[in-house]
Structures are given as structure tokens and as C-alpha cells.
Design an enzyme around this catalytic site. Structure first.
Site, PDB file in Angstrom:
ATOM      1  N   ASN A  97       0.275  -1.025   5.468  1.00 48.08           N
ATOM      2  CA  ASN A  97       1.140  -0.215   6.343  1.00 48.08           C
ATOM      3  C   ASN A  97       0.506  -0.303   7.722  1.00 48.08           C
ATOM      4  OD1 ASN A  97       3.080   2.054   4.840  1.00 48.08           O
ATOM      5  ND2 ASN A  97       1.381   1.384   3.556  1.00 48.08           N
ATOM      6  N   GLU A 103      -6.045   8.745   7.787  1.00 45.74           N
ATOM      7  CA  GLU A 103      -6.540   8.265   6.482  1.00 45.74           C
ATOM      8  C   GLU A 103      -7.934   8.797   6.189  1.00 45.74           C
ATOM      9  OE1 GLU A 103      -5.869   4.361   4.645  1.00 45.74           O
ATOM     10  OE2 GLU A 103      -4.954   3.833   6.560  1.00 45.74           O
ATOM     11  N   CYS A 110      -4.704  -3.040   3.238  1.00 43.98           N
ATOM     12  CA  CYS A 110      -4.435  -2.900   4.663  1.00 43.98           C
ATOM     13  C   CYS A 110      -5.634  -3.180   5.565  1.00 43.98           C
ATOM     14  CB  CYS A 110      -3.816  -1.544   4.963  1.00 43.98           C
ATOM     15  SG  CYS A 110      -3.021  -1.568   6.578  1.00 43.98           S
ATOM     16  N   ASN A 119      -7.148   5.779  -1.923  1.00 46.94           N
ATOM     17  CA  ASN A 119      -5.994   4.932  -1.636  1.00 46.94           C
ATOM     18  C   ASN A 119      -6.120   3.768  -2.630  1.00 46.94           C
ATOM     19  OD1 ASN A 119      -4.025   3.317  -0.481  1.00 46.94           O
ATOM     20  ND2 ASN A 119      -4.679   3.716   1.613  1.00 46.94           N
ATOM     21  N   LYS A 129      -9.500   1.650  -2.020  1.00 42.14           N
ATOM     22  CA  LYS A 129      -9.715   1.123  -0.659  1.00 42.14           C
ATOM     23  C   LYS A 129     -11.129   1.397  -0.153  1.00 42.14           C
ATOM     24  CE  LYS A 129      -7.176   1.107   3.780  1.00 42.14           C
ATOM     25  NZ  LYS A 129      -5.919   1.593   4.403  1.00 42.14           N
ATOM     26  N   GLU A 142       0.855  -1.200   0.000  1.00 42.02           N
ATOM     27  CA  GLU A 142       0.000   0.000   0.000  1.00 42.02           C
ATOM     28  C   GLU A 142       0.892   1.252   0.000  1.00 42.02           C
ATOM     29  OE1 GLU A 142      -1.675   0.913   3.902  1.00 42.02           O
ATOM     30  OE2 GLU A 142      -3.594   1.440   2.981  1.00 42.02           O
TER      31      GLU A 142
END
Ligand code: CDV
Length: 316
Positions: free
Chosen positions: A194, A143, A169, A107, A124, A47
Site C-alpha cells: 500500500n 504503522e 511493502c 502486519n 513485516k 498487504e
């Protein structure tokens, strides 16, 4: 004829805030070449593989981190990776921050075939963390400030002689991710992550990061009869230590390859996609055994609602 995809899981060590895209792309190309040397068909990066994990910092304006986003893919700085993939005849999957012409921030994870041509994109779905500054944390996880939730769900793509899905993730912690992909017959799920070792809302979970990482991916692989490739950006990045333990997991739920260090390193496995049917056609024969009518709450209800309290007499 068996369908074996030789997959390289290309773990990255830290990327510092001032590292240039050109330098990072050189690191990616080195890993791509490592994969090509041992005959990989596909090399999977983590990611946000082009930059430091910038959601750890708050900026007054939410566009304050725009220099970390890609406005085009490939762009001038990432084109060399696509060119080298085509030259080596190796596909890859790349995580990056995407800024669309409409100003949307995702993302993203891009699947590129052996000709260097994009064949699938994932954005994502589960965006973790918070959206405003929380100075009590030793570092931020913003995020939810810098990315929006994808409305596109979990698509699969016919590529590399199989059916490929992607996730990023936090998605890997949710059983729904795997089942939605499993219901589209996914045989290979690529997951970049991450994961800081320190989890500020409940530090008792810190010591369990490695356990939880493998727990969820191994369960997802087994319960859906699919290969899973989980790839970390690990090590100490800008003072924050993140989990490594990149792993390739078979449809049996067993880990068949794993990193043991936290820097740039590639581990690989020959993934026989036909193995998936050993699970998809037996214990997890969805069409035969699933009971969707018994699972309606999964799509009808978002948060958990406890049943009413019973009084002392036992009536509710
Ligand atoms: N990049 C991530 O999605 N990280 C999250 C947070 C919560 C640590 C994760 O689930 O690993």
C-alpha cells in the site's frame, strides 16, 4: 521436468472504511476465480487486503483500530476464501492485520496451499511511518503505532514446488530483504504493498513512486536470481491515492506482467522456477563470489557513520 508455477497477481482497488469483511472476501473470491479460470496455481493478494489502510488515521488509544485486526485466521469471515481455494485447487497469499492472543499486533502475510492449508506466515520487519499524531501531514502513516517490528526475520517455505519467501511493502525498498531471502535460495518472493502517492516528508518523491517501486523489485529479482510478484492495493481510498502498477518480475529483472489500471484486476505469468539457476549459478553464484567478511558492517552497524573530517593539512 520444469517447475512452472502459474502465478496470479491479484491487485485490489480501494477498500472503504465501512466496507464489510464479507464484501471484501467476495472481491477476493472473485479474483481467486479469475485466477482459477486461467489455470493459476497461486493467487497473490496485497498487504492488508481485508480492510482499508487504517494506519492513515490516529486514534487516541492505540487499540482504537482493533476492529481492523484478525484474531484468528481463518476466522468465520475469512473461512469462505479458504474453502473456495480448496474447491478451486488454487493457493493464495493474503495480507492482514494480526492481533495475537498475547496482544501483539503484526502486519502479516499468510501463504496458503492448494488444499486451503496455511504453509507459511510472514510478519513485516520494516515498519515505516511514525508512532504519534503528526497533524501537519495531509494524512497519517501510523504503522509504527499500530504494528510492532517482527523479530522473526525473513523465513522461506518449501511450497508450490519451489522455495517461497514473503515481504510487505516498505520491506521491498531494503536490499537486505532480498539478500536474506536470496541466501536461503528463494525462487519466488511475494510482496504486497500500500504505497500512497503523496510522501509527506519529501513530496519531490511523489512523482517517482512508480519508478522506485519497480526499481527496487527489479534489482532485487536480478541480484538474487528470483521471481518477484509485487501486488498493490491502489487507487483512491478514503481520499488518499495509492500506487497500483502491480508487477511480476523474472530473475532477469524484467517485468513480464503488469497492471495498467487501478482497480481489482488479476495479471498472471507462468513462472519457471528453474530459470532462477541461470542467475544463481552464474553471475550471482553466492558461494563462489560473495565476500561476507567484507560486508560485516551490514549487520554490525545500524545507522550510517561518516568518517572523521579532515583538516586543511589533510590529517584527520
Ligand atoms: N505500507 C507501507 O509500508 N508503505 C510505505 C510508506 C512509506 C509509503 C512504503 O514504503 O511504500
Amino acid at each position: 521436468m520444469s517447475r512452472v508455477v502459474h502465478v496470479g497477481a491479484a491487485q485490489l482497488g480501494p477498500i472503504s472504511a465501512d466496507e464489510s469483511r464479507a464484501d471484501v472476501v467476495e472481491r477476493l473470491i472473485a479474483l481467486l476465480r479469475d485466477g482459477a479460470t486461467i489455470g493459476c496455481d497461486l493467487v497473490v493478494f496485497p498487504e492488508l487486503a481485508l480492510t482499508t489502510f487504517f494506519p492513515r488515521w490516529y486514534t487516541d488509544s492505540f487499540d482504537g483500530h482493533d476492529h481492523y485486526y484478525e484474531r484468528e485466521m481463518p476466522g468465520p469471515q475469512t473461512q469462505p476464501l479458504f474453502d473456495e481455494a480448496a474447491r478451486l485447487n488454487v493457493g493464495f497469499c493474503l495480507g492482514y492485520a494480526e492481533l495475537t492472543p498475547q496482544g501483539e499486533r503484526f502486519n502479516a502475510y499468510l501463504l496458503v496451499d492448494k488444499r486451503g492449508v496455511a504453509v507459511g506466515k510472514y510478519r513485516k520487519v520494516h515498519i515505516p511511518g511514525h508512532d504519534s499524531d503528526e497533524p501537519w501531514r495531509p494524512f497519517q502513516h501510523l504503522e509504527r503505532r499500530y504494528f510492532q517490528e517482527s523479530p522473526e526475520g525473513f523465513p522461506v517455505f518449501r511450497a508450490f514446488d519451489g522455495i517461497v519467501g514473503m515481504a510487505l511493502c516498505n520491506d521491498r525498498r531494503w536490499s537486505e530483504t532480498y539478500r536474506v531471502l536470496g541466501l536461503q535460495a528463494a525462487e519466488l518472493i511475494l510482496i504486497g504493498y500500500n504505497t500512497p502517492l503523496h510522501y509527506a516528508p519529501d513530496p519531490d518523491q511523489n512523482a517517482l513512486q512508480g519508478f522506485h517501486n519497480h526499481l527496487v523489485m527489479q534489482a532485487g529479482a536480478y541480484q538474487n536470481g528470483t521471481w518477484i510478484v509485487g501486488v498493490a492495493k491502489g487507487g483512491i481510498e478514503e481520499g488518499v491515492e495509492s500506487l497500483s502498477q502491480t508487477a511480476i518480475i523474472s530473475p532477469s529483472g524484467q517485468i513480464v506482467a503488469q497492471t495498467i489500471t487501478s482497480g481489482d484486476v488479476l495479471v498472471s505469468a507462468r513462472c519457471d522456477l528453474d530459470l532462477c539457476s541461470r542467475y544463481k549459478d552464474t553471475l550471482f553464484d553466492f558461494a563462489r563470489y560473495r565476500r561476507p567478511e567484507a560486508y560485516r558492517l551490514i549487520t554490525e552497524r545500524k545507522g550510517a557513520i561518516a568518517p572523521p573530517q579532515r583538516n586543511k593539512q589533510g590529517a584527520s
